[in-house]
Scaffold this motif. Structure first.
Motif, PDB file in Angstrom:
ATOM      1  N   ASP A 194      81.871 131.313 -28.518  1.00  0.00           N
ATOM      2  CA  ASP A 194      82.920 131.652 -27.770  1.00  0.00           C
ATOM      3  C   ASP A 194      82.593 132.823 -26.649  1.00  0.00           C
ATOM      4  OD1 ASP A 194      84.367 129.834 -29.234  1.00  0.00           O
ATOM      5  OD2 ASP A 194      85.450 131.249 -30.656  1.00  0.00           O
ATOM      6  N   GLN A 195      81.907 133.935 -26.922  1.00  0.00           N
ATOM      7  CA  GLN A 195      81.623 134.807 -26.024  1.00  0.00           C
ATOM      8  C   GLN A 195      80.917 134.361 -25.028  1.00  0.00           C
ATOM      9  OE1 GLN A 195      80.106 137.458 -29.398  1.00  0.00           O
ATOM     10  NE2 GLN A 195      81.098 139.175 -28.299  1.00  0.00           N
ATOM     11  N   ILE A 196      79.783 133.422 -25.238  1.00  0.00           N
ATOM     12  CA  ILE A 196      78.937 132.759 -24.171  1.00  0.00           C
ATOM     13  C   ILE A 196      79.738 132.094 -23.108  1.00  0.00           C
ATOM     14  CG2 ILE A 196      77.269 131.085 -23.713  1.00  0.00           C
ATOM     15  CD1 ILE A 196      76.096 132.051 -26.417  1.00  0.00           C
ATOM     16  N   SER A 197      80.774 131.304 -24.002  1.00  0.00           N
ATOM     17  CA  SER A 197      81.828 130.519 -22.949  1.00  0.00           C
ATOM     18  C   SER A 197      82.697 131.428 -21.947  1.00  0.00           C
ATOM     19  CB  SER A 197      82.889 129.516 -23.757  1.00  0.00           C
ATOM     20  OG  SER A 197      81.873 128.513 -24.486  1.00  0.00           O
ATOM     21  N   ALA A 198      83.228 132.505 -22.685  1.00  0.00           N
ATOM     22  CA  ALA A 198      84.052 133.340 -21.766  1.00  0.00           C
ATOM     23  C   ALA A 198      83.395 133.940 -20.763  1.00  0.00           C
ATOM     24  CB  ALA A 198      84.681 134.434 -22.901  1.00  0.00           C
ATOM     25  N   ALA A 199      82.024 134.563 -21.345  1.00  0.00           N
ATOM     26  CA  ALA A 199      81.304 135.416 -20.034  1.00  0.00           C
ATOM     27  C   ALA A 199      80.813 134.374 -18.992  1.00  0.00           C
ATOM     28  CB  ALA A 199      80.082 135.827 -20.736  1.00  0.00           C
ATOM     29  N   LEU A 200      80.507 133.206 -19.059  1.00  0.00           N
ATOM     30  CA  LEU A 200      80.157 132.172 -18.218  1.00  0.00           C
ATOM     31  C   LEU A 200      81.061 131.400 -17.320  1.00  0.00           C
ATOM     32  CD1 LEU A 200      76.727 130.771 -19.749  1.00  0.00           C
ATOM     33  CD2 LEU A 200      77.100 132.710 -18.120  1.00  0.00           C
ATOM     34  N   GLY A 201      82.444 131.278 -18.168  1.00  0.00           N
ATOM     35  CA  GLY A 201      83.581 130.518 -17.691  1.00  0.00           C
ATOM     36  C   GLY A 201      82.963 129.009 -17.741  1.00  0.00           C
TER      37      GLY A 201
ATOM     38  N   SER B 171      76.350 128.765  -8.908  1.00  0.00           N
ATOM     39  CA  SER B 171      77.435 129.234  -9.732  1.00  0.00           C
ATOM     40  C   SER B 171      77.313 130.115 -10.825  1.00  0.00           C
ATOM     41  CB  SER B 171      77.996 128.035 -10.274  1.00  0.00           C
ATOM     42  OG  SER B 171      77.552 127.516 -11.452  1.00  0.00           O
ATOM     43  N   LEU B 172      75.977 130.250 -11.121  1.00  0.00           N
ATOM     44  CA  LEU B 172      75.417 131.421 -12.249  1.00  0.00           C
ATOM     45  C   LEU B 172      75.148 132.769 -11.677  1.00  0.00           C
ATOM     46  CD1 LEU B 172      73.341 129.174 -14.391  1.00  0.00           C
ATOM     47  CD2 LEU B 172      75.589 129.595 -14.941  1.00  0.00           C
ATOM     48  N   VAL B 173      75.123 132.916 -10.244  1.00  0.00           N
ATOM     49  CA  VAL B 173      74.752 134.153  -9.823  1.00  0.00           C
ATOM     50  C   VAL B 173      75.745 135.414 -10.163  1.00  0.00           C
ATOM     51  CG1 VAL B 173      74.357 135.340  -7.514  1.00  0.00           C
ATOM     52  CG2 VAL B 173      73.436 133.259  -7.896  1.00  0.00           C
ATOM     53  N   PRO B 174      76.916 135.213 -10.237  1.00  0.00           N
ATOM     54  CA  PRO B 174      77.957 136.153 -10.655  1.00  0.00           C
ATOM     55  C   PRO B 174      77.470 136.788 -11.854  1.00  0.00           C
ATOM     56  CG  PRO B 174      79.062 134.465  -9.351  1.00  0.00           C
ATOM     57  CD  PRO B 174      77.568 133.808  -9.752  1.00  0.00           C
ATOM     58  N   HIS B 175      76.910 135.812 -12.748  1.00  0.00           N
ATOM     59  CA  HIS B 175      76.857 136.204 -14.212  1.00  0.00           C
ATOM     60  C   HIS B 175      75.586 136.797 -14.422  1.00  0.00           C
ATOM     61  CE1 HIS B 175      80.484 133.920 -14.617  1.00  0.00           C
ATOM     62  NE2 HIS B 175      80.026 132.897 -14.079  1.00  0.00           N
TER      63      HIS B 175
ATOM     64  N   GLN C  46      74.392 139.778 -14.699  1.00  0.00           N
ATOM     65  CA  GLN C  46      74.388 140.870 -15.784  1.00  0.00           C
ATOM     66  C   GLN C  46      74.423 140.307 -17.154  1.00  0.00           C
ATOM     67  OE1 GLN C  46      77.299 144.190 -15.248  1.00  0.00           O
ATOM     68  NE2 GLN C  46      76.658 144.987 -17.054  1.00  0.00           N
ATOM     69  N   PHE C  47      75.347 139.260 -17.512  1.00  0.00           N
ATOM     70  CA  PHE C  47      75.288 138.659 -18.759  1.00  0.00           C
ATOM     71  C   PHE C  47      74.078 138.114 -19.018  1.00  0.00           C
ATOM     72  CE2 PHE C  47      76.224 134.907 -21.128  1.00  0.00           C
ATOM     73  CZ  PHE C  47      76.629 135.313 -22.355  1.00  0.00           C
ATOM     74  N   LEU C  48      73.532 137.311 -18.280  1.00  0.00           N
ATOM     75  CA  LEU C  48      72.432 136.449 -18.476  1.00  0.00           C
ATOM     76  C   LEU C  48      70.984 137.432 -18.761  1.00  0.00           C
ATOM     77  CD1 LEU C  48      72.618 133.532 -15.778  1.00  0.00           C
ATOM     78  CD2 LEU C  48      72.693 133.129 -18.115  1.00  0.00           C
ATOM     79  N   HIS C  49      71.041 138.713 -18.088  1.00  0.00           N
ATOM     80  CA  HIS C  49      70.113 139.608 -18.449  1.00  0.00           C
ATOM     81  C   HIS C  49      70.185 140.298 -19.606  1.00  0.00           C
ATOM     82  CE1 HIS C  49      68.203 140.442 -14.153  1.00  0.00           C
ATOM     83  NE2 HIS C  49      68.537 139.450 -14.238  1.00  0.00           N
ATOM     84  N   SER C  50      71.476 140.342 -20.111  1.00  0.00           N
ATOM     85  CA  SER C  50      71.697 140.937 -21.453  1.00  0.00           C
ATOM     86  C   SER C  50      71.366 139.996 -22.480  1.00  0.00           C
ATOM     87  CB  SER C  50      73.227 141.478 -21.493  1.00  0.00           C
ATOM     88  OG  SER C  50      74.015 140.089 -21.790  1.00  0.00           O
TER      89      SER C  50
ATOM     90  N   VAL D 186      62.739 121.364  -5.530  1.00  0.00           N
ATOM     91  CA  VAL D 186      63.625 122.267  -5.741  1.00  0.00           C
ATOM     92  C   VAL D 186      63.279 123.448  -4.624  1.00  0.00           C
ATOM     93  CG1 VAL D 186      64.495 124.090  -7.377  1.00  0.00           C
ATOM     94  CG2 VAL D 186      64.242 121.887  -8.074  1.00  0.00           C
ATOM     95  N   ALA D 187      64.072 123.996  -3.734  1.00  0.00           N
ATOM     96  CA  ALA D 187      63.581 124.844  -2.834  1.00  0.00           C
ATOM     97  C   ALA D 187      63.175 126.341  -3.317  1.00  0.00           C
ATOM     98  CB  ALA D 187      64.892 125.123  -1.905  1.00  0.00           C
ATOM     99  N   LEU D 188      62.349 126.958  -2.840  1.00  0.00           N
ATOM    100  CA  LEU D 188      61.888 128.272  -3.191  1.00  0.00           C
ATOM    101  C   LEU D 188      62.988 129.363  -3.456  1.00  0.00           C
ATOM    102  CD1 LEU D 188      58.860 128.722  -0.973  1.00  0.00           C
ATOM    103  CD2 LEU D 188      58.676 128.225  -3.468  1.00  0.00           C
ATOM    104  N   ASP D 189      64.112 129.463  -2.694  1.00  0.00           N
ATOM    105  CA  ASP D 189      65.168 130.175  -2.942  1.00  0.00           C
ATOM    106  C   ASP D 189      65.930 130.025  -3.980  1.00  0.00           C
ATOM    107  OD1 ASP D 189      66.243 127.962  -1.404  1.00  0.00           O
ATOM    108  OD2 ASP D 189      68.068 129.085  -0.902  1.00  0.00           O
ATOM    109  N   THR D 190      65.984 128.639  -4.539  1.00  0.00           N
ATOM    110  CA  THR D 190      66.909 128.375  -5.579  1.00  0.00           C
ATOM    111  C   THR D 190      65.836 128.860  -6.910  1.00  0.00           C
ATOM    112  OG1 THR D 190      67.985 126.419  -4.740  1.00  0.00           O
ATOM    113  CG2 THR D 190      67.597 126.341  -7.040  1.00  0.00           C
ATOM    114  N   LEU D 191      64.432 128.428  -6.842  1.00  0.00           N
ATOM    115  CA  LEU D 191      63.673 128.761  -7.883  1.00  0.00           C
ATOM    116  C   LEU D 191      63.747 130.427  -7.825  1.00  0.00           C
ATOM    117  CD1 LEU D 191      60.620 126.531  -6.944  1.00  0.00           C
ATOM    118  CD2 LEU D 191      62.433 126.638  -8.996  1.00  0.00           C
ATOM    119  N   ALA D 192      63.755 131.230  -6.672  1.00  0.00           N
ATOM    120  CA  ALA D 192      63.851 132.559  -6.896  1.00  0.00           C
ATOM    121  C   ALA D 192      65.164 133.296  -7.456  1.00  0.00           C
ATOM    122  CB  ALA D 192      63.533 133.108  -5.176  1.00  0.00           C
ATOM    123  N   LYS D 193      66.161 132.450  -7.305  1.00  0.00           N
ATOM    124  CA  LYS D 193      67.202 132.826  -7.912  1.00  0.00           C
ATOM    125  C   LYS D 193      67.320 132.626  -9.376  1.00  0.00           C
ATOM    126  CE  LYS D 193      70.385 131.812  -3.962  1.00  0.00           C
ATOM    127  NZ  LYS D 193      71.487 130.760  -3.236  1.00  0.00           N
TER     128      LYS D 193
END
Length: 124
Positions: free
Chosen positions: A5-12, A65-69, A71-75, A99-106
């Motif tokens: 539930d915490q994962i769902s809430a953190a990622l939306g 869509s995951l970029v705003p998250h 900090q959570f992914l790092h935790s 898959v583009a390099l910028d996507t892989l870098a993200k």
């Protein structure tokens, strides 16, 4: 040990398959199995039916869509967990894209692993 539930809430995002460490083990249909889960698992699925071979733009949009998250992914990684994007190819069609390099870098910046699974039918 973070709860699904915490994962769902953190990622939306909704966890389509999830269980918490210590929960009783179950089959995909819900029947009880012996033992308890040794870790927490959470999976969100998005299905795309492709009419051609190209799929990289779908990966790029999801990663964006995951970029705003970040900090959570790092935790998740910092506390011993893992996070991965898995692409599944189902069926016997042809799939090929770059898959583009910028996507892989993200993905690297978000500390996401990248998995590929292929399930195909025998071709005649």
């Amino acid at each position: 040990t973070i709860s699904p539930d915490q994962i769902s809430a953190a990622l939306g995002l909704e966890g389509h398959f999830a269980h918490c460490v210590g929960d009783p083990r179950r089959t995909p249909k819900g029947a009880l199995l012996e033992g308890r889960y040794k870790d927490t698992r959470w999976r969100h699925s998005i299905r795309y039916d492709l009419m051609d071979q190209w799929f990289a733009e779908k990966i790029a949009a999801f990663v964006d869509s995951l970029v705003p998250h970040k900090q959570f992914l790092h935790s998740v990684r910092a506390t011993g967990g893992t996070a991965e994007i898995i692409i599944q190819f189902l069926g016997d069609g042809y799939f090929g894209d770059s898959v583009a390099l910028d996507t892989l870098a993200k993905m690297t910046d978000l500390q996401l692993s990248f998995g590929i699974e292929c399930f195909n039918l025998p071709q005649s």
